[in-house]
Design an enzyme around this catalytic site. Structure first.
Site, mmCIF file in Angstrom:
data_model
loop_
_atom_site.group_PDB
_atom_site.id
_atom_site.type_symbol
_atom_site.label_atom_id
_atom_site.label_comp_id
_atom_site.label_asym_id
_atom_site.label_seq_id
_atom_site.Cartn_x
_atom_site.Cartn_y
_atom_site.Cartn_z
ATOM 1 C CD GLU A 212 -3.081 -0.979 0.411
ATOM 2 O OE1 GLU A 212 -3.378 0.176 0.042
ATOM 3 O OE2 GLU A 212 -3.719 -1.980 0.047
ATOM 4 C CB CYS A 246 -1.631 7.517 1.458
ATOM 5 S SG CYS A 246 -3.133 6.733 2.030
HETATM 6 P P1 NAD Z 1 8.130 4.735 5.003
HETATM 7 O O1 NAD Z 1 8.129 3.913 3.753
HETATM 8 O O2 NAD Z 1 9.297 5.599 5.265
HETATM 9 O O3 NAD Z 1 8.006 3.779 6.300
HETATM 10 C C1 NAD Z 1 6.957 2.836 6.447
HETATM 11 C C2 NAD Z 1 7.419 1.713 7.381
HETATM 12 O O4 NAD Z 1 8.534 1.041 6.802
HETATM 13 C C3 NAD Z 1 7.858 2.185 8.760
HETATM 14 O O5 NAD Z 1 7.358 1.272 9.713
HETATM 15 C C4 NAD Z 1 9.370 2.116 8.708
HETATM 16 O O6 NAD Z 1 9.972 1.793 9.929
HETATM 17 C C5 NAD Z 1 9.627 1.002 7.707
HETATM 18 N N1 NAD Z 1 10.855 1.218 6.929
HETATM 19 C C6 NAD Z 1 11.384 2.423 6.531
HETATM 20 N N2 NAD Z 1 12.474 2.222 5.777
HETATM 21 C C7 NAD Z 1 12.655 0.875 5.713
HETATM 22 C C8 NAD Z 1 13.615 0.041 5.068
HETATM 23 N N3 NAD Z 1 14.606 0.543 4.354
HETATM 24 N N4 NAD Z 1 13.479 -1.300 5.202
HETATM 25 C C9 NAD Z 1 12.460 -1.820 5.909
HETATM 26 N N5 NAD Z 1 11.530 -1.073 6.527
HETATM 27 C C10 NAD Z 1 11.614 0.247 6.433
HETATM 28 O O7 NAD Z 1 6.774 5.548 4.976
HETATM 29 P P2 NAD Z 1 6.258 6.647 5.996
HETATM 30 O O8 NAD Z 1 7.107 7.864 5.850
HETATM 31 O O9 NAD Z 1 6.073 6.061 7.342
HETATM 32 O O10 NAD Z 1 4.784 6.945 5.417
HETATM 33 C C11 NAD Z 1 4.543 7.837 4.392
HETATM 34 C C12 NAD Z 1 4.340 7.128 3.078
HETATM 35 O O11 NAD Z 1 3.384 6.101 3.215
HETATM 36 C C13 NAD Z 1 3.802 8.051 1.998
HETATM 37 O O12 NAD Z 1 4.429 7.762 0.781
HETATM 38 C C14 NAD Z 1 2.326 7.680 1.927
HETATM 39 O O13 NAD Z 1 1.704 7.963 0.701
HETATM 40 C C15 NAD Z 1 2.389 6.222 2.189
HETATM 41 N N6 NAD Z 1 1.114 5.754 2.723
HETATM 42 C C16 NAD Z 1 0.354 4.922 1.961
HETATM 43 C C17 NAD Z 1 -0.881 4.505 2.429
HETATM 44 C C18 NAD Z 1 -1.771 3.591 1.634
HETATM 45 O O14 NAD Z 1 -2.757 3.144 2.191
HETATM 46 N N7 NAD Z 1 -1.475 3.306 0.385
HETATM 47 C C19 NAD Z 1 -1.328 4.944 3.673
HETATM 48 C C20 NAD Z 1 -0.517 5.795 4.415
HETATM 49 C C21 NAD Z 1 0.709 6.190 3.937
#
Ligand code: NAD
Length: 461
Positions: A212, A246
């Site tokens: 997602e 998002c």
């Molecule tokens: P992110 O990708 O930075 O982090 C998400 C999760 O992944 C966190 O728990 C983090 O600890 C983990 N993570 C981060 N880097 C990692 C890596 N290299 N390896 C493994 N795990 C890792 O996202 P964010 O900043 O927390 O959220 C914002 C993003 O999420 C935006 O792009 C937004 O559009 C998206 N989002 C999508 C939805 C949806 O339903 N499609 C909903 C909310 C947010």
């Protein structure tokens, strides 16, 4: 947590799943009820944590992170028995006297990785689906919403045996260690670049994934748009949670004829929502951290600010901001904004707006404001997106009947309601063969039976 204890945790989850308790539908329903009661009990802590992490207005917290979970749980409990029941399907005539059934099997141990922007909702909604389908679950909430992540860990720790559902707190490095383990399914919500690396890690174990992700969700506002309600719906979708949604409209494609009227009304609407100084409004959230605030402040260097543009780093405040004269090549239009900056881009013809959308990666959501059915149909027919709304923004996320998910760079797979149950279940197709008769034709030696086979296949379609 040390690597060894991650392995111990996995051993516990595997053993519990292997014991088969989660396959019992009564058990699943009882646990979902327990989760609902737990959320109810923890409501004050959840609201306080969301305020700590994002200064989320209580109304927004309840509407978008708590209330919506109760309806999801109720919906799942109401339908679970019928969804989980093996489904009898037709059997090809070739297998006459046989029966075919699809069984819905849990995958096993599921990893849920969630982001910080709706930190409670986006950990709990997939959890509901995973539990409903009979899995054991490890939740990895975001380190950037520490207060809510702690509340999740406390609540989950109180409600469930840790070998059934458990929360693991940690940053990106810790998550990478987790990914060394073999999970049976990974459900990831977060950014597109991290999603890509999660999928790469999952591929090492051939673990299926739902991603997602995010992206730039366009909002087309045509010349005949009903702005009386439309303008509020756009402002609400954009500035809810200070734009950190998002599926927030990322930018507006506005018909040239109504641009001035749109801007004037948008300014009036922002004023009516948050008053003269949104910084003083109790209804306006904050940016999650300084890194994101600085990123957004840099994005504002593109284009011309028509309204807003004010920020205060020590308060993590950034005002609702309208920007025009943006260039498609600038970062503001290249990366997901994920904050309260609203670029507006003019078009003269609907073809132009559609082409603009289609020149970019397929978005998570697409919004179209028009009173004209033909324009609505055309936009839907000629574009693609994970989901969206006509004459509204973000509301499609609240329906249990609509699968929610992305396409292309905005993600893969879908969830909510039945879609969640399906996502977390493996459809296992089983043919029950009768022992009354047998068909010798299929066994070797085949001799010259090919023409007979060709004759048979002509008639069985
Ligand atoms: P992110 O990708 O930075 O982090 C998400 C999760 O992944 C966190 O728990 C983090 O600890 C983990 N993570 C981060 N880097 C990692 C890596 N290299 N390896 C493994 N795990 C890792 O996202 P964010 O900043 O927390 O959220 C914002 C993003 O999420 C935006 O792009 C937004 O559009 C998206 N989002 C999508 C939805 C949806 O339903 N499609 C909903 C909310 C947010």
């Amino acid at each position: 947590m040390a690597q060894e204890s991650i392995s111990q945790m996995m051993t516990g989850l595997r053993a519990f799943f292997g014991a088969g308790k989660t396959k019992d539908i009564d058990f699943r329903i009882a646990q979902l009820k327990k989760l609902k009661e737990g959320i109810r009990k923890y409501e004050p802590e959840i609201m306080a944590s969301l305020y700590d992490d994002l200064r989320k207005p209580p109304f927004e917290s309840y509407a978008s992170e708590i209330g919506i979970l109760y309806t999801e749980i109720d919906h799942v409990i109401r339908h679970l028995r019928s969804w989980a029941h093996p489904r009898r399907v037709a059997t090809p005539i070739l297998h006459f006297l046989s029966q075919s059934r699809i069984y819905h099997e849990p995958y096993g141990v599921v990893l849920i990785i969630s982001p910080w922007n709706y930190p409670f909702l986006l950990a709990m909604t997939p959890l509901i689906g995973a539990m409903a389908a009979g899995n054991c679950v490890l939740i990895k909430p975001s380190e950037f919403s520490p207060s809510t992540s702690q509340t999740i860990a406390n609540m989950i720790g109180e409600l469930f045996e840790s070998v059934y559902v458990t929360a693991f707190q940690g940053d990106a490095d810790a998550t990478r260690k987790l990914l060394d383990e073999k999970f049976d399914y990974i459900f990831f919500t977060g950014s597109t670049p991290v999603g890509r690396s999660i999928m790469t890690e999952a591929a090492r174990h051939l673990t299926p994934v739902t991603l997602e992700l995010g992206g730039k969700s366009p909002c087309i506002v045509h010349e005949d748009a009903g702005l009386k309600y439309g303008i509020k719906r756009i402002a609400w979708g954009k500035f809810f949670n200070a734009g950190q949604t998002c599926i927030a409209p990322d930018y507006v494609l506005i018909h040239r004829k109504i641009k001035d009227d749109f801007v004037e009304r948008m300014i009036g609407t922002i004023f009516s929502f948050y008053g003269e100084d949104p910084m003083k409004s109790p209804d306006y959230a904050r940016i999650v951290n300084e890194r994101h605030l600085n990123r957004l402040v840099n994005l504002m260097k593109n284009g011309r600010i028509l309204y807003g543009g004010k920020y205060l780093s020590k308060d993590l405040y950034l005002s609702p901001t309208i920007i025009d004269q943006v260039s498609p090549d600038e970062p503001l239009m290249q990366e997901e904004i994920f904050g309260p900056l609203l670029p507006i881009i003019e078009y003269s013809d609907i073809e132009e707006a559609i082409a603009f959308v289609n020149q970019r990666p397929r978005p998570l959501a697409l919004y179209c404001f028009s009173e004209n059915r033909e324009i609505q149909d055309r936009v839907l027919r000629e574009t693609s997106s994970g989901g969206g709304c006509i004459n509204d923004t973000i509301s499609h996320i609240g329906s249990q009947e609509l699968p929610f998910g992305g396409i292309g760079e905005s993600g893969m797979g879908a969830y909510h309601g039945k879609a969640s149950f399906d996502t977390f279940s493996h459809p296992r197709g089983i043919l029950f063969r009768s022992n009354l008769v047998d068909m010798p034709l299929r066994y070797p030696p085949y001799r010259d039976r090919v023409s007979l086979l060709q004759f048979i296949f002509k008639f069985i379609r």
